[in-house]
Design a protein around this motif. Structure first.
Motif, PDB file in Angstrom:
ATOM      1  N   VAL A 143       2.624  87.158  41.789  1.00  0.00           N
ATOM      2  CA  VAL A 143       2.442  85.728  41.501  1.00  0.00           C
ATOM      3  C   VAL A 143       1.271  85.470  40.554  1.00  0.00           C
ATOM      4  N   MET A 144       0.332  86.410  40.465  1.00  0.00           N
ATOM      5  CA  MET A 144      -0.869  86.200  39.652  1.00  0.00           C
ATOM      6  C   MET A 144      -0.562  85.825  38.196  1.00  0.00           C
ATOM      7  N   PRO A 145       0.243  86.591  37.457  1.00  0.00           N
ATOM      8  CA  PRO A 145       0.498  86.223  36.058  1.00  0.00           C
ATOM      9  C   PRO A 145       1.349  84.975  35.899  1.00  0.00           C
ATOM     10  N   ILE A 146       2.183  84.669  36.895  1.00  0.00           N
ATOM     11  CA  ILE A 146       3.004  83.459  36.819  1.00  0.00           C
ATOM     12  C   ILE A 146       2.115  82.219  36.911  1.00  0.00           C
ATOM     13  N   ILE A 147       1.229  82.212  37.896  1.00  0.00           N
ATOM     14  CA  ILE A 147       0.302  81.085  38.050  1.00  0.00           C
ATOM     15  C   ILE A 147      -0.653  81.025  36.865  1.00  0.00           C
ATOM     16  N   GLY A 148      -1.056  82.181  36.362  1.00  0.00           N
ATOM     17  CA  GLY A 148      -1.938  82.212  35.199  1.00  0.00           C
ATOM     18  C   GLY A 148      -1.301  81.593  33.977  1.00  0.00           C
ATOM     19  N   VAL A 191       7.085  81.215  42.936  1.00  0.00           N
ATOM     20  CA  VAL A 191       5.921  81.522  43.776  1.00  0.00           C
ATOM     21  C   VAL A 191       6.161  81.215  45.256  1.00  0.00           C
ATOM     22  N   LEU A 192       6.758  80.077  45.560  1.00  0.00           N
ATOM     23  CA  LEU A 192       6.888  79.647  46.955  1.00  0.00           C
ATOM     24  C   LEU A 192       7.629  80.635  47.860  1.00  0.00           C
ATOM     25  N   PRO A 193       8.647  81.363  47.369  1.00  0.00           N
ATOM     26  CA  PRO A 193       9.307  82.333  48.259  1.00  0.00           C
ATOM     27  C   PRO A 193       8.378  83.416  48.805  1.00  0.00           C
ATOM     28  N   TRP A 194       7.197  83.569  48.220  1.00  0.00           N
ATOM     29  CA  TRP A 194       6.266  84.596  48.674  1.00  0.00           C
ATOM     30  C   TRP A 194       5.379  84.110  49.815  1.00  0.00           C
ATOM     31  N   GLY A 195       5.581  82.915  50.287  1.00  0.00           N
ATOM     32  CA  GLY A 195       4.888  82.468  51.483  1.00  0.00           C
ATOM     33  C   GLY A 195       3.793  81.448  51.241  1.00  0.00           C
ATOM     34  N   THR A 196       3.197  81.017  52.346  1.00  0.00           N
ATOM     35  CA  THR A 196       2.170  79.974  52.309  1.00  0.00           C
ATOM     36  C   THR A 196       0.914  80.418  51.571  1.00  0.00           C
ATOM     37  N   LEU A 197       0.581  81.702  51.683  1.00  0.00           N
ATOM     38  CA  LEU A 197      -0.599  82.208  50.986  1.00  0.00           C
ATOM     39  C   LEU A 197      -0.422  82.110  49.472  1.00  0.00           C
ATOM     40  N   ALA A 199       1.542  79.958  48.028  1.00  0.00           N
ATOM     41  CA  ALA A 199       1.522  78.524  47.736  1.00  0.00           C
ATOM     42  C   ALA A 199       0.093  78.012  47.647  1.00  0.00           C
ATOM     43  N   ALA A 200      -0.779  78.501  48.538  1.00  0.00           N
ATOM     44  CA  ALA A 200      -2.187  78.102  48.489  1.00  0.00           C
ATOM     45  C   ALA A 200      -2.827  78.558  47.182  1.00  0.00           C
ATOM     46  N   ALA A 201      -2.476  79.769  46.746  1.00  0.00           N
ATOM     47  CA  ALA A 201      -3.004  80.278  45.477  1.00  0.00           C
ATOM     48  C   ALA A 201      -2.524  79.408  44.311  1.00  0.00           C
ATOM     49  N   LEU A 202      -1.283  78.943  44.392  1.00  0.00           N
ATOM     50  CA  LEU A 202      -0.738  78.084  43.343  1.00  0.00           C
ATOM     51  C   LEU A 202      -1.485  76.757  43.283  1.00  0.00           C
ATOM     52  N   VAL A 203      -1.699  76.139  44.426  1.00  0.00           N
ATOM     53  CA  VAL A 203      -2.405  74.854  44.465  1.00  0.00           C
ATOM     54  C   VAL A 203      -3.834  74.997  43.956  1.00  0.00           C
ATOM     55  N   LEU A 204      -4.544  75.995  44.458  1.00  0.00           N
ATOM     56  CA  LEU A 204      -5.931  76.202  44.044  1.00  0.00           C
ATOM     57  C   LEU A 204      -6.023  76.599  42.579  1.00  0.00           C
ATOM     58  N   GLY A 205      -5.089  77.440  42.124  1.00  0.00           N
ATOM     59  CA  GLY A 205      -5.083  77.851  40.728  1.00  0.00           C
ATOM     60  C   GLY A 205      -4.829  76.688  39.787  1.00  0.00           C
ATOM     61  N   THR A 206      -3.903  75.818  40.163  1.00  0.00           N
ATOM     62  CA  THR A 206      -3.604  74.641  39.350  1.00  0.00           C
ATOM     63  C   THR A 206      -4.810  73.707  39.276  1.00  0.00           C
ATOM     64  N   ALA A 207      -5.431  73.462  40.425  1.00  0.00           N
ATOM     65  CA  ALA A 207      -6.607  72.593  40.463  1.00  0.00           C
ATOM     66  C   ALA A 207      -7.743  73.182  39.627  1.00  0.00           C
ATOM     67  N   PHE A 208      -7.946  74.484  39.746  1.00  0.00           N
ATOM     68  CA  PHE A 208      -9.014  75.125  38.974  1.00  0.00           C
ATOM     69  C   PHE A 208      -8.753  75.012  37.478  1.00  0.00           C
ATOM     70  N   ALA A 209      -7.513  75.278  37.058  1.00  0.00           N
ATOM     71  CA  ALA A 209      -7.185  75.226  35.624  1.00  0.00           C
ATOM     72  C   ALA A 209      -7.467  73.843  35.050  1.00  0.00           C
ATOM     73  N   LEU A 210      -7.106  72.810  35.787  1.00  0.00           N
ATOM     74  CA  LEU A 210      -7.338  71.440  35.318  1.00  0.00           C
ATOM     75  C   LEU A 210      -8.836  71.137  35.246  1.00  0.00           C
ATOM     76  N   LEU A 211      -9.592  71.565  36.259  1.00  0.00           N
ATOM     77  CA  LEU A 211     -11.039  71.325  36.268  1.00  0.00           C
ATOM     78  C   LEU A 211     -11.730  72.109  35.158  1.00  0.00           C
ATOM     79  N   PHE A 212     -11.316  73.350  34.966  1.00  0.00           N
ATOM     80  CA  PHE A 212     -11.927  74.184  33.930  1.00  0.00           C
ATOM     81  C   PHE A 212     -11.673  73.600  32.541  1.00  0.00           C
ATOM     82  N   CYS A 213     -10.437  73.228  32.274  1.00  0.00           N
ATOM     83  CA  CYS A 213     -10.106  72.672  30.950  1.00  0.00           C
ATOM     84  C   CYS A 213     -10.777  71.313  30.736  1.00  0.00           C
TER      85      CYS A 213
END
Length: 258
Positions: A143-148, A191-197, A199-213
């Motif tokens: 999931v790392m490169p997909i979220i990236g 990403v979601l088929p890989w579980g709640t963990l 999904a949490a990485a997706l939410v946090l990654g999205t929030a971080f990307a928006l804050l960083f940019c």
């Protein structure tokens, strides 16, 4: 399909078809397929992780497999995003005025801030991979490169471009709400088929990307192609951190791994 192959060829060293004729429209439209490019990379990373996890037990090695997993993304992407990260560090940490920062980032030479920042990033990523529970390595690296790549789409589509021209501006000109929706839906489905963990990485990654940019926009007056790369590698590092930190609490990730 044509636009996806263009995106794959631009963002990676993987050549399924050698694209030689690119229009600006095709180039820009490829942005919405960036998460699918991440999927291709994720399959490669996860396969390597699965192989190395089992060979690690066979040969009794720990550090070497981790180092190889760290090197693989640099090989498959040609260091494209790492270069953007280093250029961004050089500019942002230079302490100069906005225009001078942009000039420094455009310089093909890497400065001391970029080198030091990249070395520190590699130390952090190595530690996160080394400490991660073996059972989490495969899903994390999938999931790392997909979220990236979703982070890159958000940088392209949701923030103004800092320069009047440049390669990144081609993407920015084509980035719109439709691009974000397609990329977000694709990422969520993968990403979601890989579980709640995951999904949490997706939410946090999205929030971080928006804050960083958002922070880069305040500093530079917008984002650039280098910032796209920086947002990608930093978001990927955050994804690794989520899985690695969960590894230290097996009861927690055991519940989330559903």
């Amino acid at each position: 399909m044509h636009s996806f192959l263009i995106g794959l060829q631009f963002l990676t060293r993987i050549r399924l078809v050698n694209q030689t004729e690119w229009t600006a429209e095709d180039f820009g439209r490829s942005t919405r397929f960036f998460p699918l490019v991440g999927l291709v990379l994720g399959i490669c990373y996860a396969s390597a992780a699965w192989l190395l996890v089992y060979t690690k037990g066979l040969f009794g090695m720990q550090a070497l497999p981790t180092a190889l997993l760290l090197i693989l993304p640099l090989v498959l992407t040609g260091g494209l995003h790492a270069d953007g990260f280093m250029d961004t560090a050089d500019g942002v940490f230079s302490g100069r005025e906005r225009e001078r920062k942009l000039e420094i980032m455009k310089d093909s030479r890497v400065g001391s801030f970029g080198v030091v920042s990249f070395v520190l990033l590699m130390f952090v990523q190595f530690s996160l991979l080394f400490d991660m529970h073996p059972l989490l390595l495969v899903p994390a690296l999938f999931v790392m490169p997909i979220i990236g790549r979703l982070a890159m789409v958000l940088a392209v589509s949701c923030f103004p471009y800092a320069r009047k021209d440049g390669v990144g501006k081609t993407f920015a000109d084509m980035g719109d709400r439709r691009t974000v929706v397609i990329a977000a839906l694709t990422t969520t489905a993968l990403v979601l088929p890989w579980g709640t963990l995951a999904a949490a990485a997706l939410v946090l990654g999205t929030a971080f990307a928006l804050l960083f940019c958002s922070a880069m926009t305040k500093i530079l007056g917008g984002v650039t192609g280098d910032v796209y790369g920086a947002a990608t590698v930093l978001t990927e590092t955050l994804v690794l951190a989520v899985f690695s930190l969960a590894s230290t609490h097996p009861n927690v990730w055991g519940i989330l791994w559903k």
